[in-house]
Design a protein around this motif. Structure first.
Motif, PDB file in Angstrom:
ATOM      1  N   ALA A 181      81.042 -35.302 -36.387  1.00 39.35           N
ATOM      2  CA  ALA A 181      80.928 -33.998 -37.035  1.00 39.35           C
ATOM      3  C   ALA A 181      80.311 -32.938 -36.118  1.00 39.35           C
ATOM      4  CB  ALA A 181      80.098 -34.123 -38.313  1.00 39.35           C
ATOM      5  N   LEU A 182      79.703 -33.365 -35.011  1.00 38.43           N
ATOM      6  CA  LEU A 182      79.077 -32.406 -34.088  1.00 38.43           C
ATOM      7  C   LEU A 182      80.147 -31.685 -33.264  1.00 38.43           C
ATOM      8  CD1 LEU A 182      76.134 -34.586 -32.745  1.00 38.43           C
ATOM      9  CD2 LEU A 182      75.985 -32.674 -34.352  1.00 38.43           C
ATOM     10  N   ASP A 183      79.961 -30.385 -33.083  1.00 33.89           N
ATOM     11  CA  ASP A 183      80.854 -29.595 -32.233  1.00 33.89           C
ATOM     12  C   ASP A 183      80.287 -29.621 -30.815  1.00 33.89           C
ATOM     13  OD1 ASP A 183      82.458 -27.759 -30.926  1.00 33.89           O
ATOM     14  OD2 ASP A 183      81.750 -26.032 -32.095  1.00 33.89           O
ATOM     15  N   PRO A 184      80.946 -30.326 -29.882  1.00 34.70           N
ATOM     16  CA  PRO A 184      80.423 -30.407 -28.508  1.00 34.70           C
ATOM     17  C   PRO A 184      80.193 -29.041 -27.864  1.00 34.70           C
ATOM     18  CG  PRO A 184      82.235 -31.941 -28.820  1.00 34.70           C
ATOM     19  CD  PRO A 184      82.176 -31.087 -30.052  1.00 34.70           C
ATOM     20  N   ASP A 185      80.988 -28.048 -28.233  1.00 34.48           N
ATOM     21  CA  ASP A 185      80.833 -26.714 -27.650  1.00 34.48           C
ATOM     22  C   ASP A 185      79.498 -26.073 -28.014  1.00 34.48           C
ATOM     23  OD1 ASP A 185      83.290 -26.853 -26.381  1.00 34.48           O
ATOM     24  OD2 ASP A 185      84.356 -25.828 -28.006  1.00 34.48           O
ATOM     25  N   ALA A 186      78.919 -26.476 -29.128  1.00 34.99           N
ATOM     26  CA  ALA A 186      77.646 -25.909 -29.569  1.00 34.99           C
ATOM     27  C   ALA A 186      76.486 -26.314 -28.661  1.00 34.99           C
ATOM     28  CB  ALA A 186      77.352 -26.339 -31.002  1.00 34.99           C
ATOM     29  N   PHE A 187      76.702 -27.307 -27.804  1.00 31.69           N
ATOM     30  CA  PHE A 187      75.625 -27.812 -26.955  1.00 31.69           C
ATOM     31  C   PHE A 187      75.839 -27.505 -25.477  1.00 31.69           C
ATOM     32  CE2 PHE A 187      75.893 -30.342 -30.774  1.00 31.69           C
ATOM     33  CZ  PHE A 187      74.591 -30.261 -31.240  1.00 31.69           C
ATOM     34  N   LYS A 188      76.913 -26.820 -25.142  1.00 29.42           N
ATOM     35  CA  LYS A 188      77.220 -26.534 -23.739  1.00 29.42           C
ATOM     36  C   LYS A 188      76.087 -25.755 -23.100  1.00 29.42           C
ATOM     37  CE  LYS A 188      82.186 -26.851 -23.657  1.00 29.42           C
ATOM     38  NZ  LYS A 188      83.444 -26.196 -23.399  1.00 29.42           N
ATOM     39  N   PRO A 189      75.761 -26.030 -21.849  1.00 31.33           N
ATOM     40  CA  PRO A 189      76.529 -26.820 -20.893  1.00 31.33           C
ATOM     41  C   PRO A 189      76.293 -28.325 -20.992  1.00 31.33           C
ATOM     42  CG  PRO A 189      74.613 -25.962 -19.790  1.00 31.33           C
ATOM     43  CD  PRO A 189      74.580 -25.433 -21.210  1.00 31.33           C
ATOM     44  N   ASP A 190      75.408 -28.750 -21.923  1.00 27.78           N
ATOM     45  CA  ASP A 190      75.139 -30.177 -22.072  1.00 27.78           C
ATOM     46  C   ASP A 190      76.375 -30.888 -22.615  1.00 27.78           C
ATOM     47  OD1 ASP A 190      72.629 -29.463 -21.281  1.00 27.78           O
ATOM     48  OD2 ASP A 190      71.652 -29.911 -23.181  1.00 27.78           O
ATOM     49  N   VAL A 191      76.497 -32.156 -22.236  1.00 24.22           N
ATOM     50  CA  VAL A 191      77.609 -32.988 -22.668  1.00 24.22           C
ATOM     51  C   VAL A 191      77.030 -34.296 -23.181  1.00 24.22           C
ATOM     52  CG1 VAL A 191      79.717 -34.162 -21.905  1.00 24.22           C
ATOM     53  CG2 VAL A 191      79.067 -31.984 -20.855  1.00 24.22           C
ATOM     54  N   PHE A 192      77.626 -34.858 -24.235  1.00 25.09           N
ATOM     55  CA  PHE A 192      77.159 -36.142 -24.755  1.00 25.09           C
ATOM     56  C   PHE A 192      78.344 -37.020 -25.131  1.00 25.09           C
ATOM     57  CE2 PHE A 192      77.676 -33.480 -28.459  1.00 25.09           C
ATOM     58  CZ  PHE A 192      78.234 -34.327 -29.404  1.00 25.09           C
ATOM     59  N   LYS A 193      78.105 -38.319 -25.041  1.00 26.08           N
ATOM     60  CA  LYS A 193      79.089 -39.328 -25.449  1.00 26.08           C
ATOM     61  C   LYS A 193      78.336 -40.479 -26.095  1.00 26.08           C
ATOM     62  CE  LYS A 193      82.840 -37.552 -23.555  1.00 26.08           C
ATOM     63  NZ  LYS A 193      83.985 -37.109 -24.281  1.00 26.08           N
ATOM     64  N   HIS A 194      78.884 -41.003 -27.156  1.00 24.74           N
ATOM     65  CA  HIS A 194      78.294 -42.137 -27.867  1.00 24.74           C
ATOM     66  C   HIS A 194      79.064 -43.408 -27.531  1.00 24.74           C
ATOM     67  CE1 HIS A 194      78.535 -44.671 -31.652  1.00 24.74           C
ATOM     68  NE2 HIS A 194      77.327 -44.887 -31.182  1.00 24.74           N
ATOM     69  N   VAL A 195      78.313 -44.466 -27.154  1.00 25.56           N
ATOM     70  CA  VAL A 195      78.890 -45.794 -26.927  1.00 25.56           C
ATOM     71  C   VAL A 195      77.902 -46.812 -27.500  1.00 25.56           C
ATOM     72  CG1 VAL A 195      79.691 -47.492 -25.245  1.00 25.56           C
ATOM     73  CG2 VAL A 195      80.050 -45.051 -24.796  1.00 25.56           C
ATOM     74  N   GLY A 196      78.303 -47.547 -28.532  1.00 29.44           N
ATOM     75  CA  GLY A 196      77.454 -48.602 -29.095  1.00 29.44           C
ATOM     76  C   GLY A 196      76.140 -48.085 -29.643  1.00 29.44           C
ATOM     77  N   LYS A 197      75.020 -48.595 -29.094  1.00 32.15           N
ATOM     78  CA  LYS A 197      73.688 -48.186 -29.531  1.00 32.15           C
ATOM     79  C   LYS A 197      73.048 -47.206 -28.547  1.00 32.15           C
ATOM     80  CE  LYS A 197      71.334 -51.980 -30.210  1.00 32.15           C
ATOM     81  NZ  LYS A 197      70.481 -53.092 -30.682  1.00 32.15           N
ATOM     82  N   GLU A 198      73.899 -46.484 -27.798  1.00 28.43           N
ATOM     83  CA  GLU A 198      73.389 -45.512 -26.832  1.00 28.43           C
ATOM     84  C   GLU A 198      74.159 -44.202 -26.942  1.00 28.43           C
ATOM     85  OE1 GLU A 198      71.686 -49.076 -26.021  1.00 28.43           O
ATOM     86  OE2 GLU A 198      73.851 -48.870 -25.769  1.00 28.43           O
ATOM     87  N   ILE A 199      73.437 -43.126 -26.597  1.00 32.33           N
ATOM     88  CA  ILE A 199      74.051 -41.808 -26.449  1.00 32.33           C
ATOM     89  C   ILE A 199      73.794 -41.406 -25.001  1.00 32.33           C
ATOM     90  CG2 ILE A 199      74.083 -39.394 -27.164  1.00 32.33           C
ATOM     91  CD1 ILE A 199      74.716 -41.049 -29.564  1.00 32.33           C
ATOM     92  N   TYR A 200      74.859 -41.109 -24.281  1.00 30.80           N
ATOM     93  CA  TYR A 200      74.758 -40.651 -22.900  1.00 30.80           C
ATOM     94  C   TYR A 200      74.745 -39.126 -22.937  1.00 30.80           C
ATOM     95  CZ  TYR A 200      76.352 -45.403 -21.757  1.00 30.80           C
ATOM     96  OH  TYR A 200      76.489 -46.763 -21.643  1.00 30.80           O
ATOM     97  N   VAL A 201      73.816 -38.523 -22.182  1.00 29.59           N
ATOM     98  CA  VAL A 201      73.670 -37.073 -22.196  1.00 29.59           C
ATOM     99  C   VAL A 201      73.572 -36.552 -20.763  1.00 29.59           C
ATOM    100  CG1 VAL A 201      72.281 -35.135 -23.022  1.00 29.59           C
ATOM    101  CG2 VAL A 201      72.424 -37.206 -24.403  1.00 29.59           C
ATOM    102  N   TRP A 202      74.325 -35.513 -20.471  1.00 33.37           N
ATOM    103  CA  TRP A 202      74.252 -34.804 -19.189  1.00 33.37           C
ATOM    104  C   TRP A 202      73.652 -33.440 -19.489  1.00 33.37           C
ATOM    105  CZ3 TRP A 202      73.514 -34.168 -14.442  1.00 33.37           C
ATOM    106  CH2 TRP A 202      74.021 -33.099 -13.705  1.00 33.37           C
TER     107      TRP A 202
END
Length: 179
Positions: A117-138
């Motif tokens: 439900a999150l809009d990735p554009d709302a967090f730019k320039p940050d980027v996130f991806k979910h895999v399993g029990k982790e969230i990767y964030v740049w």
């Protein structure tokens, strides 16, 4: 028995929840954990245990509060799990600085709905991806400037979370898998 890593959240930050790493090692050894090593001063502990990471984390968390008066959340992963986290790295093509590339560790695998439900554009320039029990964030503009903090994910997903940068995760994996 497996090599594991406990991630304590919020120790030795801003003069709060102060724990010496020697004291932390001694505490884990008193609980029966073996080959205990710490990394940095921010609550990263590598050890050997016959318990599941979840059971070990709960025991460490209780002992910190009971024996040292430091009530902080503790999450744990095996060395093998850290290797899988590093290998999965869905942000490897954009994350150009290990200090600004975070892994947010979650206590449980979250429901995907709130993340989708999150809009990735709302967090730019940050980027996130979910895999399993982790969230990767740049966080190219800095970790202090990101809205995608561990507390954001806790509120959004209803889980306990803590984060480490890529350099720290890599070092913890190295310590947890060294022969």
């Amino acid at each position: 028995m497996s090599r594991q890593v406990a991630l304590l959240r919020g120790v030795n930050v801003g003069g709060r929840n102060m724990v010496s790493m020697a004291e932390l090692r001694k505490l884990l050894e008193s609980l029966g954990f073996e080959d205990v090593k710490t990394h940095l001063q921010s609550g990263n502990v590598v050890y050997t245990s016959g318990k599941s990471p979840e059971a070990a984390a709960a025991e460490i968390e209780a002992a910190l509060a009971r024996d040292l008066g430091v009530p902080v959340p503790v999450l744990a992963r095996t060395g093998t799990e850290l290797g899988e986290i590093l290998k999965a790295n869905p942000l490897g093509d954009v994350a150009a600085d290990d200090a600004l590339h975070l892994v947010t560790f979650l206590s449980d695998k979250p429901d995907a709905g709130p993340i989708k439900a999150l809009d990735p554009d709302a967090f730019k320039p940050d980027v996130f991806k979910h895999v399993g029990k982790e969230i990767y964030v740049w966080c190219p503009d800095g970790v202090r400037n990101t809205k995608l903090s561990y507390s954001f994910w806790e509120k959004k997903l209803g889980v306990t979370a803590t984060a480490r940068n890529w350099k720290t995760v890599s070092k913890l994996h190295e310590l947890a898998t060294a022969g």
